[in-house]
Write a protein that holds these residues in place. Structure first.
Motif, PDB file in Angstrom:
ATOM      1  N   TYR A 185       5.127  -2.918   1.587  1.00 26.09           N
ATOM      2  CA  TYR A 185       4.436  -4.202   1.714  1.00 26.09           C
ATOM      3  C   TYR A 185       5.379  -5.286   2.227  1.00 26.09           C
ATOM      4  CZ  TYR A 185       1.760  -8.338   0.450  1.00 26.09           C
ATOM      5  OH  TYR A 185       1.097  -9.545   0.490  1.00 26.09           O
ATOM      6  N   SER A 186       6.634  -5.263   1.746  1.00 25.91           N
ATOM      7  CA  SER A 186       7.610  -6.260   2.208  1.00 25.91           C
ATOM      8  C   SER A 186       7.885  -6.102   3.694  1.00 25.91           C
ATOM      9  CB  SER A 186       8.908  -6.114   1.417  1.00 25.91           C
ATOM     10  OG  SER A 186       8.686  -6.305   0.043  1.00 25.91           O
ATOM     11  N   LEU A 187       7.985  -4.843   4.169  1.00 26.56           N
ATOM     12  CA  LEU A 187       8.198  -4.623   5.602  1.00 26.56           C
ATOM     13  C   LEU A 187       7.016  -5.116   6.413  1.00 26.56           C
ATOM     14  CD1 LEU A 187       9.823  -1.066   5.565  1.00 26.56           C
ATOM     15  CD2 LEU A 187      10.944  -3.245   6.052  1.00 26.56           C
ATOM     16  N   GLN A 188       5.801  -4.888   5.899  1.00 23.73           N
ATOM     17  CA  GLN A 188       4.614  -5.379   6.610  1.00 23.73           C
ATOM     18  C   GLN A 188       4.620  -6.897   6.693  1.00 23.73           C
ATOM     19  OE1 GLN A 188       1.152  -3.728   4.674  1.00 23.73           O
ATOM     20  NE2 GLN A 188       0.986  -2.077   6.203  1.00 23.73           N
ATOM     21  N   GLN A 189       4.955  -7.550   5.586  1.00 21.76           N
ATOM     22  CA  GLN A 189       4.984  -9.009   5.592  1.00 21.76           C
ATOM     23  C   GLN A 189       6.070  -9.530   6.523  1.00 21.76           C
ATOM     24  OE1 GLN A 189       2.852 -11.184   4.054  1.00 21.76           O
ATOM     25  NE2 GLN A 189       1.665  -9.312   3.673  1.00 21.76           N
ATOM     26  N   MET A 190       7.228  -8.886   6.539  1.00 18.47           N
ATOM     27  CA  MET A 190       8.293  -9.303   7.449  1.00 18.47           C
ATOM     28  C   MET A 190       7.868  -9.112   8.902  1.00 18.47           C
ATOM     29  SD  MET A 190      11.566  -7.703   5.439  1.00 18.47           S
ATOM     30  CE  MET A 190      12.677  -8.057   6.792  1.00 18.47           C
ATOM     31  N   ASP A 191       7.163  -7.998   9.195  1.00 15.69           N
ATOM     32  CA  ASP A 191       6.691  -7.775  10.567  1.00 15.69           C
ATOM     33  C   ASP A 191       5.656  -8.814  10.952  1.00 15.69           C
ATOM     34  OD1 ASP A 191       6.620  -5.913  12.952  1.00 15.69           O
ATOM     35  OD2 ASP A 191       4.505  -5.884  12.357  1.00 15.69           O
ATOM     36  N   GLY A 210       4.823  -7.632 -10.596  1.00 17.51           N
ATOM     37  CA  GLY A 210       3.924  -6.595 -11.100  1.00 17.51           C
ATOM     38  C   GLY A 210       4.592  -5.240 -11.174  1.00 17.51           C
ATOM     39  N   ALA A 211       5.407  -4.919 -10.133  1.00 13.01           N
ATOM     40  CA  ALA A 211       6.112  -3.639 -10.145  1.00 13.01           C
ATOM     41  C   ALA A 211       7.106  -3.568 -11.304  1.00 13.01           C
ATOM     42  CB  ALA A 211       6.828  -3.432  -8.811  1.00 13.01           C
ATOM     43  N   LEU A 212       7.825  -4.687 -11.543  1.00 14.01           N
ATOM     44  CA  LEU A 212       8.764  -4.711 -12.670  1.00 14.01           C
ATOM     45  C   LEU A 212       8.040  -4.536 -14.005  1.00 14.01           C
ATOM     46  CD1 LEU A 212      11.225  -7.557 -11.599  1.00 14.01           C
ATOM     47  CD2 LEU A 212      11.685  -5.108 -11.671  1.00 14.01           C
ATOM     48  N   LEU A 213       6.883  -5.202 -14.131  1.00 14.24           N
ATOM     49  CA  LEU A 213       6.129  -5.086 -15.372  1.00 14.24           C
ATOM     50  C   LEU A 213       5.663  -3.651 -15.594  1.00 14.24           C
ATOM     51  CD1 LEU A 213       4.855  -6.496 -17.795  1.00 14.24           C
ATOM     52  CD2 LEU A 213       2.858  -6.992 -16.377  1.00 14.24           C
ATOM     53  N   LEU A 214       5.126  -3.030 -14.529  1.00 13.69           N
ATOM     54  CA  LEU A 214       4.678  -1.646 -14.660  1.00 13.69           C
ATOM     55  C   LEU A 214       5.849  -0.713 -14.945  1.00 13.69           C
ATOM     56  CD1 LEU A 214       2.041  -1.482 -11.774  1.00 13.69           C
ATOM     57  CD2 LEU A 214       1.601  -1.615 -14.228  1.00 13.69           C
ATOM     58  N   ALA A 215       7.017  -0.989 -14.311  1.00 15.57           N
ATOM     59  CA  ALA A 215       8.186  -0.159 -14.570  1.00 15.57           C
ATOM     60  C   ALA A 215       8.636  -0.284 -16.025  1.00 15.57           C
ATOM     61  CB  ALA A 215       9.325  -0.551 -13.631  1.00 15.57           C
ATOM     62  N   ILE A 216       8.607  -1.518 -16.550  1.00 10.42           N
ATOM     63  CA  ILE A 216       8.987  -1.714 -17.953  1.00 10.42           C
ATOM     64  C   ILE A 216       8.031  -0.972 -18.877  1.00 10.42           C
ATOM     65  CG2 ILE A 216       9.175  -3.455 -19.773  1.00 10.42           C
ATOM     66  CD1 ILE A 216      10.189  -5.391 -17.624  1.00 10.42           C
ATOM     67  N   VAL A 217       6.722  -1.055 -18.571  1.00 16.10           N
ATOM     68  CA  VAL A 217       5.731  -0.347 -19.395  1.00 16.10           C
ATOM     69  C   VAL A 217       5.990   1.152 -19.355  1.00 16.10           C
ATOM     70  CG1 VAL A 217       3.284   0.194 -19.598  1.00 16.10           C
ATOM     71  CG2 VAL A 217       3.990  -2.156 -19.173  1.00 16.10           C
ATOM     72  N   ALA A 218       6.278   1.675 -18.133  1.00 15.69           N
ATOM     73  CA  ALA A 218       6.536   3.109 -18.021  1.00 15.69           C
ATOM     74  C   ALA A 218       7.775   3.516 -18.809  1.00 15.69           C
ATOM     75  CB  ALA A 218       6.693   3.491 -16.544  1.00 15.69           C
ATOM     76  N   SER A 243       3.696 -13.624  -2.106  1.00 17.46           N
ATOM     77  CA  SER A 243       2.997 -12.366  -2.352  1.00 17.46           C
ATOM     78  C   SER A 243       3.991 -11.250  -2.684  1.00 17.46           C
ATOM     79  CB  SER A 243       2.151 -11.992  -1.129  1.00 17.46           C
ATOM     80  OG  SER A 243       2.983 -11.771   0.002  1.00 17.46           O
ATOM     81  N   VAL A 244       5.148 -11.242  -1.996  1.00 16.87           N
ATOM     82  CA  VAL A 244       6.159 -10.222  -2.293  1.00 16.87           C
ATOM     83  C   VAL A 244       6.712 -10.411  -3.713  1.00 16.87           C
ATOM     84  CG1 VAL A 244       8.471  -9.394  -1.678  1.00 16.87           C
ATOM     85  CG2 VAL A 244       6.792  -9.827   0.106  1.00 16.87           C
ATOM     86  N   LEU A 245       6.938 -11.690  -4.104  1.00 18.85           N
ATOM     87  CA  LEU A 245       7.427 -11.949  -5.461  1.00 18.85           C
ATOM     88  C   LEU A 245       6.402 -11.527  -6.514  1.00 18.85           C
ATOM     89  CD1 LEU A 245       9.158 -15.416  -4.986  1.00 18.85           C
ATOM     90  CD2 LEU A 245      10.252 -13.202  -5.311  1.00 18.85           C
ATOM     91  N   ILE A 246       5.113 -11.805  -6.233  1.00 27.43           N
ATOM     92  CA  ILE A 246       4.074 -11.405  -7.188  1.00 27.43           C
ATOM     93  C   ILE A 246       4.031  -9.887  -7.313  1.00 27.43           C
ATOM     94  CG2 ILE A 246       1.589 -11.371  -7.577  1.00 27.43           C
ATOM     95  CD1 ILE A 246       1.485 -14.162  -6.313  1.00 27.43           C
ATOM     96  N   ILE A 291       5.990   1.262  -2.636  1.00 28.10           N
ATOM     97  CA  ILE A 291       4.881   0.362  -2.271  1.00 28.10           C
ATOM     98  C   ILE A 291       5.407  -1.042  -2.012  1.00 28.10           C
ATOM     99  CG2 ILE A 291       2.784  -0.718  -3.158  1.00 28.10           C
ATOM    100  CD1 ILE A 291       2.238   1.904  -4.665  1.00 28.10           C
ATOM    101  N   LEU A 292       6.296  -1.505  -2.883  1.00 29.96           N
ATOM    102  CA  LEU A 292       6.870  -2.835  -2.703  1.00 29.96           C
ATOM    103  C   LEU A 292       7.640  -2.932  -1.386  1.00 29.96           C
ATOM    104  CD1 LEU A 292       7.563  -5.655  -3.778  1.00 29.96           C
ATOM    105  CD2 LEU A 292       9.500  -4.629  -4.981  1.00 29.96           C
ATOM    106  N   GLY A 293       8.445  -1.900  -1.081  1.00 24.96           N
ATOM    107  CA  GLY A 293       9.192  -1.932   0.169  1.00 24.96           C
ATOM    108  C   GLY A 293       8.286  -1.900   1.384  1.00 24.96           C
TER     109      GLY A 293
END
Length: 553
Positions: free
Chosen positions: A24-30, A210-218, A203-206, A20-22
């Motif tokens: 979204y990042s590609l969309q923002q770069m485009d 969030g992805a890092l936080l969810l990964a840590i929780v998992a 937005s990508v950093l946020i 999802i992060l990748g």
């Protein structure tokens, strides 16, 4: 859920968040790329259109100037008409390019990416409107001037050209305002690109946080679901290691931990049964071992009494044998000492010969060293001659520097640089003289050392010759000692032969007693080993009882 599914779920969630992060990042770069291309393409197109309009107006002014110059230089109507037609074509292109630029600015105003940029495009359109109006005035005033050209009215031509100069200046001001408005639009576009890029980055950093936080929780949840049951099983196994067989492992559920708990519970139950059986068997073994040990102790006592009687009989014969053996041993020692002395004498002869040859070699080497030292002394004298030459050169350089300094002083200002060179020459001459003095002193020390080495070498050669004479005398003495030692060895060998004949009879009696004593000793040893084995068996039985008592059933 099984452990593998838990781990798979954790990794799947992390991979999903990464995807999802990748995406979204590609969309923002485009989006950033599209916005940048849109703004840059519009700004570059506007710059080109403005430059085209400016070039067309410049060509129109050159065409009008060509018409005026041709008419004022006596050109007729036939010569002026093609120039006027060229001017009209350029004027039409200029007005058309300005109208096209106006339409483009109006379209950009309608599709502007921000209100500030829309205002900037509106200002550019207003400047274009002013430029269009000025160009139309220029065209109208140029037509009046061309009418004067056709009639040949030079005064009308000049009077009609004065308003055109003012109109050209007004057109240039309009173009400058247009450039300023376009610069503002470009700057706003750059700010828009930077703002959009910063927003996308934020937005990508946020999303990344969030992805890092969810990964840590998992990861934490997955780790907790695995490590907590492992801790319970570790406590259970530590209790078994301490001998506690009363506990049970958790076996509820359908995962691997439940199956492991059931397996451990069945294993502990088997250990309980084994501990009970071992306890009963070790008690029976302990009683049997005690009975065996008591019997072997009684047998060992009787064997020890028999061995004592045999040893008393053997002791008397052993004393007789020992006395004869001492005589033979002393004779053997004397012979061995004499033979060792003879061998030592032979070795001494060889050592003295080696010493003599070594002294000859030392003498030859000392003579060679003396020759090398003499040659070195000659080379040192040659170096002293070279140093004398260098010293003479330094003195002459010093005198030459003094003469140069005098000549430089006589030359005044013109000889100042030459005086510096003379001073440097004097300094170098002084340094060379000092260096030669030091080298001369060092060479003197070396020459004295060489003379001392020559004297010491000659003394060493003399001492080596004296040592050679003494070595020859020692060699003769050692040879005489060796011959006398050999005579003593032959005498003692005859004594030993007679002593050995006396020992034969005693040894036969001693052999019979030794056989009886060895048999008695073997019996005693076997009895003691049997008693020791019984003791070990009793100790092992007691250890088994203690080991079985460790387990709490």
């Amino acid at each position: 859920m099984s452990i593998g599914n838990r781990v798979l779920l954790g990794f799947a969630s992390i991979i999903l968040l990464t995807g999802i992060l990748g995406f979204y990042s590609l969309q923002q770069m485009d989006a950033v790329r599209t916005t940048t291309e849109t703004i840059l393409s519009r700004d570059i197109a506007a710059l080109r259109q403005i430059q085209t309009a400016r070039d067309n107006q410049y060509h129109m002014r050159e065409a009008r100037a060509a018409v005026v110059i041709r008419s004022l230089t006596g050109g007729n109507e036939a010569a002026v008409t093609p120039l006027i037609a060229t001017w009209r074509s350029v004027a039409t292109q200029t007005e058309a390019s300005l109208n096209e630029l106006l339409a483009a600015m109006q379209r950009r105003e309608a599709v502007a990416l921000s209100p500030d940029r829309m205002v900037a495009w509106r200002d550019v359109a207003q400047s274009v409107n002013q430029a269009v109006a000025v160009v139309r005035q220029i065209i109208s005033q140029s037509n009046l001037q061309f009418q004067a050209v056709r009639t040949g009215d030079a005064t009308g031509i000049v009077s009609a050209g004065e308003p055109l100069t003012a109109l050209n200046e007004e057109f240039e001001r309009a173009m400058q305002q247009m450039d300023q408005a376009l610069d503002r639009a470009i700057r706003i576009g750059q700010e828009r690109i930077n703002s959009f890029y910063n927003g996308s980055q934020l937005s990508v950093l946020i999303l990344l946080g969030g992805a890092l936080l969810l990964a840590i929780v998992a990861v934490v949840l997955t780790r907790r679901s695995i490590t907590r049951p492992i801790g319970v099983f570790m406590d259970f196994l530590e209790g078994i290691g301490r001998g506690d067989l009363t506990g049970t492992a958790p076996s509820s559920g359908r995962d691997e931990f439940a199956r492991l708990g059931a397996t451990l519970n069945s294993t502990v139950e088997g250990l309980r049964q084994l501990a009970k059986q071992s306890h009963a068997a070790t008690e029976n073994l302990n009683a049997a071992a005690a009975e065996i040990r008591a019997s072997t102790q009684q047998q060992a006592a009787s064997v020890e009494e028999q061995l004592a009687a045999v040893q008393e009989t053997a002791a008397t014969v052993d004393e007789i044998t020992h006395a004869g053996a001492q005589v033979g041993k002393r004779a053997q020692e004397v012979i061995a000492s004499a033979q060792a002395t003879a061998q030592t004498s032979a070795a001494g002869v060889r050592a003295v010969g080696d010493t003599s040859r070594a002294m000859d070699a030392i003498r030859e080497q000392a003579e060679a060293v003396a020759g090398n030292i003499v040659a070195l002394s000659e080379k040192t004298q040659a170096i002293g001659d070279i140093i004398s030459t260098v010293n003479d050169i330094s003195e002459r350089s010093h005198l030459l520097a003094l003469n140069a300094a005098l000549e430089a002083a006589a030359a005044g200002e013109h000889g100042r640089s030459f005086a510096v060179v003379a001073a440097e020459m004097k300094t170098l001459a002084d340094q060379a003289k000092d260096a030669t003095g030091q080298v001369r002193s060092i060479l003197g020390d070396i020459q004295r050392g060489i003379n001392s080495s020559v004297m010491l070498t000659e003394e060493a050669v003399k001492r080596v010759a004296a040592g050679k004479e003494r070595t020859d005398t020692t060699l003769a003495t050692i040879n005489e000692i060796t011959s006398r030692v050999q005579e003593g060895v032959h005498t003692f060998q005859q004594i030993i032969a007679s002593t050995n004949q006396q020992q034969l009879g005693i040894e036969q009696v001693m052999t019979a007693l030794q056989n009886i004593r060895q048999a008695s000793q073997q019996t005693a040893v076997s009895t003691r080993q049997l008693d020791s084995a019984a003791g070990n068996l009793a100790g092992l039985a007691q250890q088994l009882v203690t080991f079985a008592d460790r387990y709490r059933l």
